[in-house]
Scaffold this motif. Structure first.
Motif, PDB file in Angstrom:
ATOM      1  N   ASP A 194       0.834  -1.215   0.000  1.00 53.08           N
ATOM      2  CA  ASP A 194       0.000   0.000   0.000  1.00 53.08           C
ATOM      3  C   ASP A 194       0.863   1.257   0.000  1.00 53.08           C
ATOM      4  O   ASP A 194       0.545   2.234  -0.680  1.00 53.08           O
ATOM      5  CB  ASP A 194      -0.937   0.006   1.203  1.00 53.08           C
ATOM      6  CG  ASP A 194      -2.012  -1.073   1.098  1.00 53.08           C
ATOM      7  OD1 ASP A 194      -2.290  -1.528  -0.031  1.00 53.08           O
ATOM      8  OD2 ASP A 194      -2.564  -1.452   2.150  1.00 53.08           O
ATOM      9  N   TYR A 195       1.955   1.217   0.750  1.00 52.19           N
ATOM     10  CA  TYR A 195       2.859   2.374   0.785  1.00 52.19           C
ATOM     11  C   TYR A 195       3.487   2.619  -0.588  1.00 52.19           C
ATOM     12  O   TYR A 195       3.592   3.760  -1.042  1.00 52.19           O
ATOM     13  CB  TYR A 195       3.959   2.178   1.829  1.00 52.19           C
ATOM     14  CG  TYR A 195       3.455   2.157   3.248  1.00 52.19           C
ATOM     15  CD1 TYR A 195       2.912   3.287   3.831  1.00 52.19           C
ATOM     16  CD2 TYR A 195       3.535   0.992   4.007  1.00 52.19           C
ATOM     17  CE1 TYR A 195       2.445   3.266   5.130  1.00 52.19           C
ATOM     18  CE2 TYR A 195       3.076   0.955   5.313  1.00 52.19           C
ATOM     19  CZ  TYR A 195       2.531   2.103   5.870  1.00 52.19           C
ATOM     20  OH  TYR A 195       2.068   2.075   7.159  1.00 52.19           O
ATOM     21  N   LEU A 196       3.898   1.547  -1.232  1.00 56.07           N
ATOM     22  CA  LEU A 196       4.510   1.683  -2.553  1.00 56.07           C
ATOM     23  C   LEU A 196       3.503   2.159  -3.593  1.00 56.07           C
ATOM     24  O   LEU A 196       3.829   2.974  -4.461  1.00 56.07           O
ATOM     25  CB  LEU A 196       5.142   0.356  -2.991  1.00 56.07           C
ATOM     26  CG  LEU A 196       6.391  -0.062  -2.218  1.00 56.07           C
ATOM     27  CD1 LEU A 196       6.840  -1.444  -2.652  1.00 56.07           C
ATOM     28  CD2 LEU A 196       7.508   0.949  -2.413  1.00 56.07           C
ATOM     29  N   ALA A 197       2.280   1.701  -3.491  1.00 58.36           N
ATOM     30  CA  ALA A 197       1.236   2.149  -4.426  1.00 58.36           C
ATOM     31  C   ALA A 197       0.965   3.641  -4.240  1.00 58.36           C
ATOM     32  O   ALA A 197       0.839   4.385  -5.220  1.00 58.36           O
ATOM     33  CB  ALA A 197      -0.039   1.335  -4.217  1.00 58.36           C
ATOM     34  N   ALA A 198       0.903   4.096  -2.992  1.00 59.97           N
ATOM     35  CA  ALA A 198       0.693   5.522  -2.717  1.00 59.97           C
ATOM     36  C   ALA A 198       1.881   6.338  -3.206  1.00 59.97           C
ATOM     37  O   ALA A 198       1.716   7.439  -3.760  1.00 59.97           O
ATOM     38  CB  ALA A 198       0.467   5.738  -1.223  1.00 59.97           C
ATOM     39  N   PHE A 199       3.074   5.789  -3.019  1.00 59.02           N
ATOM     40  CA  PHE A 199       4.284   6.477  -3.475  1.00 59.02           C
ATOM     41  C   PHE A 199       4.285   6.607  -4.992  1.00 59.02           C
ATOM     42  O   PHE A 199       4.611   7.661  -5.538  1.00 59.02           O
ATOM     43  CB  PHE A 199       5.527   5.726  -2.988  1.00 59.02           C
ATOM     44  CG  PHE A 199       6.817   6.368  -3.381  1.00 59.02           C
ATOM     45  CD1 PHE A 199       7.205   7.583  -2.838  1.00 59.02           C
ATOM     46  CD2 PHE A 199       7.658   5.761  -4.303  1.00 59.02           C
ATOM     47  CE1 PHE A 199       8.395   8.189  -3.205  1.00 59.02           C
ATOM     48  CE2 PHE A 199       8.855   6.351  -4.677  1.00 59.02           C
ATOM     49  CZ  PHE A 199       9.220   7.566  -4.131  1.00 59.02           C
ATOM     50  N   GLU A 200       3.909   5.546  -5.677  1.00 57.71           N
ATOM     51  CA  GLU A 200       3.860   5.580  -7.139  1.00 57.71           C
ATOM     52  C   GLU A 200       2.837   6.603  -7.628  1.00 57.71           C
ATOM     53  O   GLU A 200       3.084   7.353  -8.574  1.00 57.71           O
ATOM     54  CB  GLU A 200       3.512   4.192  -7.684  1.00 57.71           C
ATOM     55  CG  GLU A 200       3.546   4.118  -9.196  1.00 57.71           C
ATOM     56  CD  GLU A 200       3.251   2.721  -9.715  1.00 57.71           C
ATOM     57  OE1 GLU A 200       3.600   2.466 -10.870  1.00 57.71           O
ATOM     58  OE2 GLU A 200       2.688   1.898  -8.968  1.00 57.71           O
ATOM     59  N   LYS A 201       1.698   6.675  -6.958  1.00 59.67           N
ATOM     60  CA  LYS A 201       0.667   7.658  -7.314  1.00 59.67           C
ATOM     61  C   LYS A 201       1.195   9.083  -7.087  1.00 59.67           C
ATOM     62  O   LYS A 201       0.986   9.968  -7.915  1.00 59.67           O
ATOM     63  CB  LYS A 201      -0.591   7.412  -6.486  1.00 59.67           C
ATOM     64  CG  LYS A 201      -1.744   8.305  -6.843  1.00 59.67           C
ATOM     65  CD  LYS A 201      -2.965   7.979  -6.017  1.00 59.67           C
ATOM     66  CE  LYS A 201      -4.083   8.946  -6.344  1.00 59.67           C
ATOM     67  NZ  LYS A 201      -5.256   8.725  -5.489  1.00 59.67           N
ATOM     68  N   SER A 202       1.883   9.298  -5.990  1.00 60.53           N
ATOM     69  CA  SER A 202       2.454  10.617  -5.696  1.00 60.53           C
ATOM     70  C   SER A 202       3.499  11.011  -6.738  1.00 60.53           C
ATOM     71  O   SER A 202       3.559  12.161  -7.168  1.00 60.53           O
ATOM     72  CB  SER A 202       3.086  10.637  -4.310  1.00 60.53           C
ATOM     73  OG  SER A 202       2.115  10.430  -3.329  1.00 60.53           O
ATOM     74  N   LEU A 203       4.321  10.051  -7.138  1.00 59.25           N
ATOM     75  CA  LEU A 203       5.328  10.327  -8.174  1.00 59.25           C
ATOM     76  C   LEU A 203       4.662  10.736  -9.487  1.00 59.25           C
ATOM     77  O   LEU A 203       5.131  11.645 -10.181  1.00 59.25           O
ATOM     78  CB  LEU A 203       6.223   9.112  -8.409  1.00 59.25           C
ATOM     79  CG  LEU A 203       7.355   8.900  -7.422  1.00 59.25           C
ATOM     80  CD1 LEU A 203       8.118   7.616  -7.766  1.00 59.25           C
ATOM     81  CD2 LEU A 203       8.292  10.077  -7.393  1.00 59.25           C
ATOM     82  N   GLY A 204       3.566  10.089  -9.810  1.00 61.57           N
ATOM     83  CA  GLY A 204       2.819  10.448 -11.015  1.00 61.57           C
ATOM     84  C   GLY A 204       2.296  11.866 -10.940  1.00 61.57           C
ATOM     85  O   GLY A 204       2.367  12.624 -11.920  1.00 61.57           O
ATOM     86  N   SER A 205       1.790  12.267  -9.768  1.00 66.97           N
ATOM     87  CA  SER A 205       1.297  13.639  -9.581  1.00 66.97           C
ATOM     88  C   SER A 205       2.418  14.656  -9.718  1.00 66.97           C
ATOM     89  O   SER A 205       2.259  15.700 -10.348  1.00 66.97           O
ATOM     90  CB  SER A 205       0.642  13.780  -8.200  1.00 66.97           C
ATOM     91  OG  SER A 205      -0.466  12.936  -8.084  1.00 66.97           O
ATOM     92  N   VAL A 206       3.561  14.346  -9.121  1.00 66.59           N
ATOM     93  CA  VAL A 206       4.716  15.251  -9.208  1.00 66.59           C
ATOM     94  C   VAL A 206       5.166  15.371 -10.658  1.00 66.59           C
ATOM     95  O   VAL A 206       5.460  16.478 -11.137  1.00 66.59           O
ATOM     96  CB  VAL A 206       5.867  14.750  -8.297  1.00 66.59           C
ATOM     97  CG1 VAL A 206       7.153  15.513  -8.581  1.00 66.59           C
ATOM     98  CG2 VAL A 206       5.483  14.882  -6.837  1.00 66.59           C
TER      99      VAL A 206
END
Length: 143
Positions: free
Chosen positions: A16-28
């Protein structure tokens, strides 16, 4: 590779942490593409100096934050790195800009109106006697 193969490469507890991190990277990534699509000089021409300072501070804070994450991924403790002091320095300037913005938003005091309001609200014993002697009372004779 299938999704099951990827799941075996890291502990399932952090999925879940990695999925949230990947989503955040996409936003950035999307924000950076948007910012990079306009030249800096064009952007700065449209902004007043305070807005320019905010843009510069947010940009440098984001860059240093990404470097913080990079250090953490390389096994380096960012709390012991000079990037920590840089982030603190940037936060200090962000607070100064916030104070300036708050001062601009604060209402201005009309000193003349305030002093008249206070003067009229205060009780003056001599003024009451003068007011009573100037207005005749009905039905009573003066002696």
């Amino acid at each position: 590779m299938s999704e099951d193969d990827n799941m075996e490469e890291y502990p399932t507890e952090i999925h879940d942490y990695l999925a949230a991190f990947e989503k955040s990277l996409g936003s950035v990534d999307e924000m950076l593409k948007t910012m990079m699509s306009v030249s800096r000089s064009e952007l700065l021409q449209k902004l007043d100096p305070l807005e320019q300072a905010k843009l510069d501070l947010v940009s440098v804070y984001a860059l240093n934050s990404m470097f913080w994450v990079f250090l953490a991924t390389q096994g380096i403790n960012p709390k012991e790195h000079a990037v920590k002091q840089e982030l603190e320095r940037i936060r200090m300037y962000m607070n100064k800009v916030r104070e300036i913005t708050d001062k601009k938003k604060a209402s201005k005091l009309d000193k003349g109106a305030a002093s008249r309001f206070v003067k009229n609200a205060l009780w003056e014993p001599n003024a009451e006697k003068e007011h009573a002697s100037k207005t005749p009372t009905k039905g009573k004779k003066r002696q």
